[in-house]
Every structure is written in C-alpha cells, then in structure tokens.
Write an enzyme that holds these catalytic residues in place. Structure first.
Site, PDB file in Angstrom:
ATOM      1  N   ARG A 181       0.861  -1.194   0.000  1.00  0.00           N
ATOM      2  CA  ARG A 181       0.000   0.000   0.000  1.00  0.00           C
ATOM      3  C   ARG A 181       0.893   1.239   0.000  1.00  0.00           C
ATOM      4  O   ARG A 181       1.366   1.649   1.054  1.00  0.00           O
ATOM      5  CB  ARG A 181      -0.876   0.010   1.254  1.00  0.00           C
ATOM      6  N   ARG A 184       0.906  -1.210  -5.352  1.00  0.00           N
ATOM      7  CA  ARG A 184      -0.367  -0.589  -5.678  1.00  0.00           C
ATOM      8  C   ARG A 184      -0.180   0.928  -5.699  1.00  0.00           C
ATOM      9  O   ARG A 184       0.393   1.490  -4.764  1.00  0.00           O
ATOM     10  CB  ARG A 184      -1.415  -0.952  -4.628  1.00  0.00           C
ATOM     11  N   GLU A 226     -12.661  -4.213  -6.641  1.00  0.00           N
ATOM     12  CA  GLU A 226     -13.227  -3.725  -5.385  1.00  0.00           C
ATOM     13  C   GLU A 226     -14.625  -3.165  -5.559  1.00  0.00           C
ATOM     14  O   GLU A 226     -15.317  -2.894  -4.591  1.00  0.00           O
ATOM     15  CB  GLU A 226     -12.344  -2.609  -4.804  1.00  0.00           C
ATOM     16  N   ASN A 284     -11.938  -5.937   1.162  1.00  0.00           N
ATOM     17  CA  ASN A 284     -12.320  -4.953   2.189  1.00  0.00           C
ATOM     18  C   ASN A 284     -13.304  -3.948   1.604  1.00  0.00           C
ATOM     19  O   ASN A 284     -14.311  -3.612   2.210  1.00  0.00           O
ATOM     20  CB  ASN A 284     -11.092  -4.190   2.703  1.00  0.00           C
ATOM     21  N   ARG A 325     -17.148   0.696   5.682  1.00  0.00           N
ATOM     22  CA  ARG A 325     -16.222  -0.162   6.417  1.00  0.00           C
ATOM     23  C   ARG A 325     -15.704   0.465   7.705  1.00  0.00           C
ATOM     24  O   ARG A 325     -15.176  -0.230   8.566  1.00  0.00           O
ATOM     25  CB  ARG A 325     -15.043  -0.579   5.518  1.00  0.00           C
ATOM     26  N   CYS A 362      -6.657 -10.012  -1.669  1.00  0.00           N
ATOM     27  CA  CYS A 362      -5.755  -9.331  -0.733  1.00  0.00           C
ATOM     28  C   CYS A 362      -6.492  -8.569   0.366  1.00  0.00           C
ATOM     29  O   CYS A 362      -5.899  -7.749   1.052  1.00  0.00           O
ATOM     30  CB  CYS A 362      -4.798  -8.408  -1.475  1.00  0.00           C
TER      31      CYS A 362
HETATM   32  C1  PEP Z   1      -9.191  -3.980  -0.030  1.00  0.00           C
HETATM   33  O1  PEP Z   1      -9.986  -3.080  -0.273  1.00  0.00           O
HETATM   34  O2  PEP Z   1      -9.531  -5.160   0.184  1.00  0.00           O
HETATM   35  C2  PEP Z   1      -7.754  -3.713   0.040  1.00  0.00           C
HETATM   36  C3  PEP Z   1      -6.901  -4.698   0.202  1.00  0.00           C
HETATM   37  O3  PEP Z   1      -7.356  -2.427  -0.031  1.00  0.00           O
HETATM   38  P1  PEP Z   1      -7.455  -1.379   1.186  1.00  0.00           P
HETATM   39  O4  PEP Z   1      -7.783  -2.140   2.430  1.00  0.00           O
HETATM   40  O5  PEP Z   1      -6.136  -0.701   1.247  1.00  0.00           O
HETATM   41  O6  PEP Z   1      -8.559  -0.488   0.717  1.00  0.00           O
HETATM   42 MG    MG Z   2      -9.340  -1.210  -1.085  1.00  0.00          MG
END
Ligand code: PEP
Ligand code: MG
Length: 587
Positions: free
Chosen positions: A296, A332, A436, A459, A470, A507
């Site tokens: 990240r 990323r 996503e 996520n 979230r 991920c």
């Molecule tokens: C996700 O969204 O699953 C991810 C791995 O990215 P982040 O948690 O950094 O948004």
């Molecule tokens: Mg993400």
C-alpha cells in the site's frame, strides 16, 4: 468489560498510552511558576518546527502538484503565525499556568464554538484548517514530550480515537502489545496496522478515551472485542494464561515458515503478504511469505513530512524490494481519499460520501503529473528488482470501468517511453486491477482483456456490496465478508478468472481469517495476500485440508441463506480441521 469490534485476534495485557489527548482528554496539570519559561520555549520550538514543515510542504507541492494546491499550506502558516492565535496561547501559558497542549485544546474549543454559529461554508472550512494546524503543532509538542519522559516503555496498549499513520511512525519501535480505538472498524488503519504487527486490537469503543488515562492497566481481548480497565489481580492472572497460550501458538506456527505452502493433497498455494513499509516487508520474510501481494504505497505519502519526489519514491521501493521475500512485490498506486487523505491533492473539502467519491484511481487521474511520477518510480524499481532476481507487478485500486483500465495502460506506456528517452533503466511490469467495485465484478469478463492479473480487494468490495461503510461502527453488523451474496460474487469472479487463466489473488483481510480462507480455498483460489502475522496459521490450515474437501465445504456453505448460518457452519468445520486456530479467529 467495555465491548467493541474485534479487529485483530489475541490477548494482551499492558499499560495504556493515550494518543490525541488534546482533543478528548486535555492536560489539566498546572505549571509551577518555575516551569513557565521552559513551557513557552517548548511551544516556540514546536511552532518553529511546524512552520518549517509547512514551508517545505508548500514548496514541494507547488513543484509536484501545482501552485493552487500548495496555497493551502500558506494559509496554514498564516494561521500558525497569526498574532491572535499566538497571543492567546502565550497568555494562557503565562497567566493561567496551562501546558501548551491544554492551551491548544482550549483554543480549538473556542474556535469550534465560534464557528458553530456561522452558516458560512467557507468559514466552516477554515475551522478544519485551524484543526490541522493544531494537530501538527500538537504532534511536535508530543515529540518533545516523548523525548523528555519515558512514557513509551514496557508493554504498551495504544488507545486512540483513530490511529493515523503519522502517529504510528511516531511510535517507532515502542513495545506496542495492542491497539484500542474509539472509531474505526475491521478495515480501518488501526486494524490494518495491528494485524500487520500481529497484535490484538479492538475498535469502535465509543468514549473510551474519557475512561482511560495513560498509565492505566488494560487487558485487551481481541477475540471477544473487549477491553478491561484496571482489572483485579485475579482477572489479570487468568488473562496472563491466555496471553501465554496466544504467544505459544504464534511461536509454534511461525516454525512452519520454511515449509512449502501446500494443501493436504499437495496442491501448491501462494501465501503473499500485505505490507505498508519496510518493517512489514521484513515481517513478511520472517513469516515465510513467498512474496508481497499488496504494497500500500499511500503510507509512504501519508507518513512523508512533505511530498516524496521520484527519487525518494524509488529509494523506498528499492528498500522494500530488497527486504521482501523473493524480492517479489506487487506495488499498488496511491489509494488516497475515502478514509485516508493528504492535504496537497485538493482534499480540503469533506465529501458527503468519501468512499463513493473522489478516491483512488479517480483522484490519480486528476493529477496526471503527480501520478506520472509514481508510475516512473515503479517502472524504474522493476529494473532494480530484476537485478536482485525478483520482480515487480503494478496494480491499480478501485478500477470501475474498462475505459479506466485502458487509460492507465496508456499512462504507463507514456511513463515508459519518457524513461526510454531519458535512458533511465526500467523493466516491463505486469499490470493488474484491484477488483473492489461491484460493477467491475459484474463485468469482470470484459475487463480481463485489459489486465494481466486481478487482485480482489474484499475490504472495499464487501462494503460496496453490503452498502455498509467499512469504518462506521454503527453499520458494522452489516459489514459481512461471509454473507451469502458476497460468497456468491467472490465465487463467480474467481471462477471467471480461473477459466480465462488470469492469475487471481485476494488481498483483503478475509484472506487471513480461518473461516473465510477455507471458503476461498473451496472456490479454487490458490493465491492469498494477508497481514504477515496470519501467514503461518493459514499455512497450517491449508496443510490440514485437501482441495476436494474444501470444495465440498464451500458447496454446502453456498446453500446457506444467512451469514450466521455460514459462520456457524464454517466454524464447525475449522473446529474439526484445526481446532487450535480458534484462538486466532476474531468475531
Ligand atoms: C481492499 O480493499 O480489500 C484492500 C486490500 O485495499 P485497502 O484495504 O487498502 O482499501
Ligand atoms: Mg481497497
């Protein structure tokens, strides 16, 4: 016991260290007469450092992003230098014997009530600027505080409203055993940081900063999502035992680091790591990951004192690649906006729906020059990785449409031809998308033509599928990675990728959760990227199950109609396959 959301498993006992006390728990200590001069000097020194930060930031943003974006820091500096601002602080230190932190707190309260009465949106925005300046000043003051005293000793439990990346950096090598936050949820910064450190964490405990003060004794239960404040000796003894079991299990599992990650029937899987910095890359190697599946990069921007230029970025990528397992890193691009912001990219206005707004790749498109610098640094880092015998992959967050994917490809080509003209070493990189957004999941088949690989960011995907922010504790009950519709979407996407022979990884945090891991394995997924701390336990789990059995389990799970039923069913399966992992399953 105060209850919150369990976001990182395990048990910890330690001393509370409260961060951001300025906003919630102001210092009520009065200065002695003899301390006033020193306190004024401390404030002046923090102010000079803040001022230097702001000027550096302004210069760099002006050259790398634009004059307009840089001007916000000039405004911040004028607030910092404002005579009324400074005179108030000085006055309270001298006349009322307040500490600088307490004076800043009072000032912020004054401004807040003053601004609350205005309807003028422009003026309301200025309150955010004052707050920003106060936070910067306060950070410098606590730096001085920390070097003055020895508060950062022993097993610490960090208690904060929400942990900002810059605060994590400030903690440095402090012996942090757990993290507790008032806000946040499963996928907030604090949770991600806790998991990457392999320490328990509990989020969403409203008002805990008012109940706990630095120095209190805390017990954190990351399985139940509970925090005990100053418990009696007997309770501590009971939790000590659990804490030891947790450490023993972690140590025991970490011994499998040199074993091949294979299922019980010998199918090879990839266990990759999610990292934010070099320390995480080292942890990934120590835990036996076979590469980095998600670096990240925003943490590099969020923790940099100003804006990292191309060579600075390259330098960080070089260090990360050198420290990572097999020197294999998926980088990323900047994923800012939503819950993470940097002031120099025009994020001065609060958006009504930040997660559905101007974030990630959308923001990068609007700062093409700035984006170009990152793409160049990544392409150059790929040449370095190749020299080390490793490789770099480049991945874009929050891709929604095919047009976006085509556009980023064009931008990568442009960056590459610039480097060629300048005769700077670079290497070709596979280009991937993070899946996503539900729209991208629905149209995955057509997107596959434009990508070399896919990484499912569960996520975000879960929050968009369930329409549950979230980071909002109020709707965290709906944030369900194991909800039947989520499982169905994941299963379809994975099937499509496998059929098209496109490499696919997941991920999101669910990759490191035993029940979800089992379901994903059953979907035919063979590449997982997670916080390094979870790699040994997922390897252990995989070694105890055949691919065929995992498929059977998934088939049965897909017939269940509620999340509770799925969770119960998968928990039973885990209990049969690897009962010791229950200690590592959170909520
Ligand atoms: C996700 O969204 O699953 C991810 C791995 O990215 P982040 O948690 O950094 O948004
Ligand atoms: Mg993400």
């Amino acid at each position: 016991m105060r209850k919150g959301i369990a976001v990182s498993p395990g048990i910890a006992i330690g001393t509370a260290y409260c961060i951001h006390e300025i906003f919630v728990n102001p210092d009520t200590k009065r200065l002695a007469d003899s301390q006033v001069t020193a306190e004024l000097a401390r404030y002046e020194s923090a102010r000079d450092r803040t001022s230097a930060d702001l000027r550096a930031l302004q210069r760099k943003v002006a050259t790398q992003v634009g004059q307009r974006e840089a001007s916000i820091f000039a405004v911040h500096e004028s607030i910092l230098r404002d005579a009324a601002f400074t005179n108030k602080i000085r006055g309270w230190i001298v006349d009322d014997r307040m500490t600088s932190q307490a004076a800043l707190h009072r000032l912020l309260n004054e401004y807040t009530s003053l601004f609350a009465r205005t309807r003028d949106e422009y003026l309301k925005e200025r309150l955010n600027d004052v707050r920003d300046v106060v936070v910067r000043l306060s950070a410098h003051l606590s730096e001085v505080l920390q070097s003055d005293s020895h508060v950062l000793e022993g097993p610490l439990i960090v208690v904060a409203d929400e942990l900002l990346p810059s605060q994590v950096v400030a903690l440095g090598n402090a012996d942090v055993h757990a993290i507790v936050t008032q806000g946040g949820s499963q996928t907030s910064h604090a949770a991600i940081i806790a998991r990457s450190r392999g320490v328990p964490a509990v989020s969403g405990i409203r008002g805990i900063l008012r109940q706990v003060k630095t120095g209190d004794r805390l017990v954190v239960d990351g399985r139940e999502g509970g925090v005990l404040i100053n418990p009696d000796a007997e309770t501590i003894r009971a939790y000590r035992k659990l804490e030891r079991e947790f450490f023993d299990l972690k140590d025991h599992l970490a011994e499998n680091r040199d074993q091949e990650p294979v299922t019980a029937d010998g199918a090879r899987i990839e266990l990759l790591a999610n990292i934010n910095n070099v320390a995480d890359a080292r942890a990934a190697t120590a835990m036996g990951a076979s590469g980095v599946g998600l670096f990240r990069t925003e943490y590099l921007f969020l923790t940099h004192p100003d804006v990292p230029d191309e060579d600075e970025q390259l330098d960080v990528y070089r260090q990360i690649i050198a420290a990572s397992p097999n020197h294999a890193v998926t980088i990323r691009t900047l994923d800012i906006g939503g819950d993470k912001t940097v002031p120099y990219l025009g994020h001065t206005h609060q958006e009504a729906n930040p997660f559905m707004g101007w974030r990630s790749i959308r923001l990068s498109f609007e700062h093409p020059e700035f984006f170009n610098i990152q793409l160049r640094a990544v392409l150059r880092s790929a040449a370095i990785a190749a020299e080390m015998g490793g490789s770099v992959r480049l991945m874009f967050p929050m891709v929604t449409t095919l047009e976006e994917m085509r556009r980023v490809r064009g931008m990568v080509r442009k960056a590459s031809s610039q480097l060629r003209r300048e005769r700077k070493p670079q290497a070709e990189v596979p280009i991937g998308m993070m899946l996503e957004v539900p729209a991208a999941a629905v149209s995955i088949e057509s997107l596959l033509d434009a990508v070399d690989f896919v990484s499912i960011g569960s996520n975000d995907l879960v929050q968009y599928l369930m329409a549950a922010d979230r980071d909002n504790p109020k709707v965290s009950h709906l944030y369900q990675p194991l909800a039947p519709p989520v499982l169905r979407v994941l299963s379809d996407v994975i099937k499509t990728c496998v059929k098209a022979k496109k490499p696919v990884t997941l991920c999101g945090e669910m990759a490191g959760q035993p029940r979800a891991f089992l379901a994903l394995l059953g979907m035919g997924l063979n590449s997982f990227s997670m916080s390094p701390a979870f790699i040994p336990s997922m390897k252990d789990l995989a070694m105890h199950i055949t691919s065929g059995a995992a498929k059977q389990i998934l088939r049965r799970a897909l017939h269940l109609r509620t999340t509770a039923a799925v969770k119960r069913f998968l928990a039973e399966q885990i209990n049969e396959i690897a009962p010791n992992l229950a200690l590592l399953d959170s909520a």
